[in-house]
Design an enzyme around this catalytic site. Structure first.
Site, PDB file in Angstrom:
ATOM      1  N   CYS A  28       0.819  -1.218   0.000  1.00  0.00           N
ATOM      2  CA  CYS A  28       0.000   0.000   0.000  1.00  0.00           C
ATOM      3  C   CYS A  28       0.852   1.266   0.000  1.00  0.00           C
ATOM      4  CB  CYS A  28      -0.927   0.011   1.209  1.00  0.00           C
ATOM      5  SG  CYS A  28      -2.010  -1.410   1.288  1.00  0.00           S
ATOM      6  N   HIS A  81      -2.805   7.069   4.172  1.00  0.00           N
ATOM      7  CA  HIS A  81      -3.295   5.854   3.526  1.00  0.00           C
ATOM      8  C   HIS A  81      -4.655   5.491   4.107  1.00  0.00           C
ATOM      9  CE1 HIS A  81      -3.730   1.961   1.880  1.00  0.00           C
ATOM     10  NE2 HIS A  81      -3.371   1.293   2.962  1.00  0.00           N
ATOM     11  N   ASN A 104      -9.933  -0.157   1.423  1.00  0.00           N
ATOM     12  CA  ASN A 104      -8.480  -0.021   1.263  1.00  0.00           C
ATOM     13  C   ASN A 104      -8.116  -0.437  -0.167  1.00  0.00           C
ATOM     14  OD1 ASN A 104      -5.713  -0.328   1.226  1.00  0.00           O
ATOM     15  ND2 ASN A 104      -5.597  -1.422   3.170  1.00  0.00           N
TER      16      ASN A 104
END
Ligand SMILES: CC(C)(COP(=O)(O)OP(=O)(O)OC[C@H]1O[C@@H](n2cnc3c(N)ncnc32)[C@H](O)[C@@H]1OP(=O)(O)O)[C@@H](O)C(=O)NCCC(=O)NCCS
Length: 334
Positions: A119, A258, A288
């Site tokens: 990520c 994030h 996500n």
């Protein structure tokens, strides 16, 4: 830590995003596993996410995002000399999705490669593009953060399948007159890698009927460990880049963390002391999306009129590796 040398102004001149059409709600997932909309919302802040269609691969999401970014920057695909795609879900192991994308964009002579940093991929890829341009190895770069995690999550595992979604974000990076990236802070802790992994399909455990039967081609995660890691590095990485750039939290106009879990973001916001109206959150709508999460959130903030020329934007990612990375950008517009 990479700090921008004096006089080096390199920035995002175009930003584009694309998500698949199909919206998957928490109630949809509650049809598949023993979960509920209430559990998912209170533990993660997620209400819905997008899942790619069966025939859709990463490059199908990356291409429209890249075209939108190029259009905004006023840059032709043919003038790109660097294409980096940050992803853990490329179309295939090789050729790289970046090479396939460069071909689709008409970037015939561009260096093109994929980058794997989970990520945090978009942060790593921005730093790479910055460094290549600052070092004279490239002039016009396209950085894509994109993932299609719906293809590698186990839809019978409630502890992972409710968290992730699909999407792609793209940014054109080039020299500008002033502003742009002030620096980067990147890191990795491979010892924690086991806490978030896709165990099979590489050279350690090549694909066999057994690896498939054991579900080893799906995301495996130790949620509590990753939660602890994420809350720690989101704070330490941001503090470290702010210190290095001689800035304080009060200087941050827009904070783009994030988008993994709203509880992780809330924790970082409280620890750092960033006022909530400066924080960008869209995990409720996309879940996500791995390396797409920061560009998707940044693009939302821009679309909502929350980012102005000269604003100081702090972005921090963390993810598989385990990796983390931050950058501070003085926002520029074409
Ligand atoms: C995954 C996560 C949301 C779980 O939240 P949590 O509050 O830590 O929950 P726990 O893991 O302690 O589990 C609590 C209970 O909920 C259950 N549970 C897990 N997923 C569930 C779901 N989707 N629906 C209902 N119950 C669920 C567990 O089985 C456990 O039950 P038990 O107590 O009977 O064993 C959280 O750990 C997290 O966000 N971790 C980080 C994940 C992440 O961001 N990864 C990507 C980083 S880039």
């Amino acid at each position: 830590m990479i700090a921008a040398p004096n006089g080096t102004a390199i920035s995002i001149t175009g930003l584009g995003c694309h998500v698949p059409e199909r919206v998957v709600t928490n109630d949809d997932l509650a049809q598949l596993v023993d979960t509920s909309d209430e559990w998912i919302r209170t533990r993660t802040g997620i209400r819905e996410r997008r899942f790619a269609a069966q025939e859709e691969a990463l490059s199908d999401l990356a291409l429209p995002a890249a075209r939108a970014a190029l259009r905004q920057a006023g840059v032709e695909g043919s003038s790109l000399d660097l294409v980096i795609v940050a992803t853990v879900t490329p179309d295939m192991v090789f050729p790289s999705t970046a090479a396939l994308l460069a071909d689709q964009l008409g970037a015939r002579d561009a260096a093109a490669y994929d980058l794997s940093a989970g990520c945090t991929g978009f942060m790593y890829a921005l730093a790479q593009a910055f460094g290549m341009i600052a070092g004279g190895l490239a002039e016009k770069a396209l950085v894509v953060g994109g993932d299609v995690l719906s293809k590698v999550i186990d839809l019978t595992d409630r502890s992972t399948c409710v968290l992730f979604g699909d999407g792609a974000g793209a940014a054109v990076i080039e020299r500008v007159e002033d502003g742009g990236f002030l620096g980067f802070e990147l890191g990795a802790d491979g010892a924690g890698g086991v806490d978030l992994s896709l165990p099979a399909g590489g050279s350690r455990r090549p694909a066999t009927a057994d690896t498939v039967a054991r579900g080893e081609h799906y995301v495996h995660m130790n949620g509590r460990q990753v939660f602890k890691f994420a809350t720690r590095v989101l704070v330490s990485s941001a503090q470290s880049i702010l210190d290095r750039c001689g800035l304080s939290v009060d200087d941050v106009d827009v904070y783009v963390p994030h988008q993994a879990n709203v509880r992780i973001i809330d924790h970082a916001v409280a620890k750092l002391g960033i006022p909530e109206d400066r924080v960008v959150v869209n995990v409720d709508r996309y879940g996500n999306t791995s390396s797409a999460s920061i560009p998707l959130a940044l693009a939302d903030a821009v679309a909502e009129g929350r980012v102005h020329r000269g604003d100081t934007v702090l972005m921090t990612g963390m993810g598989a590796g385990l990796t983390w990375g931050s950058t501070i950008l003085r926002w520029t517009e074409r």
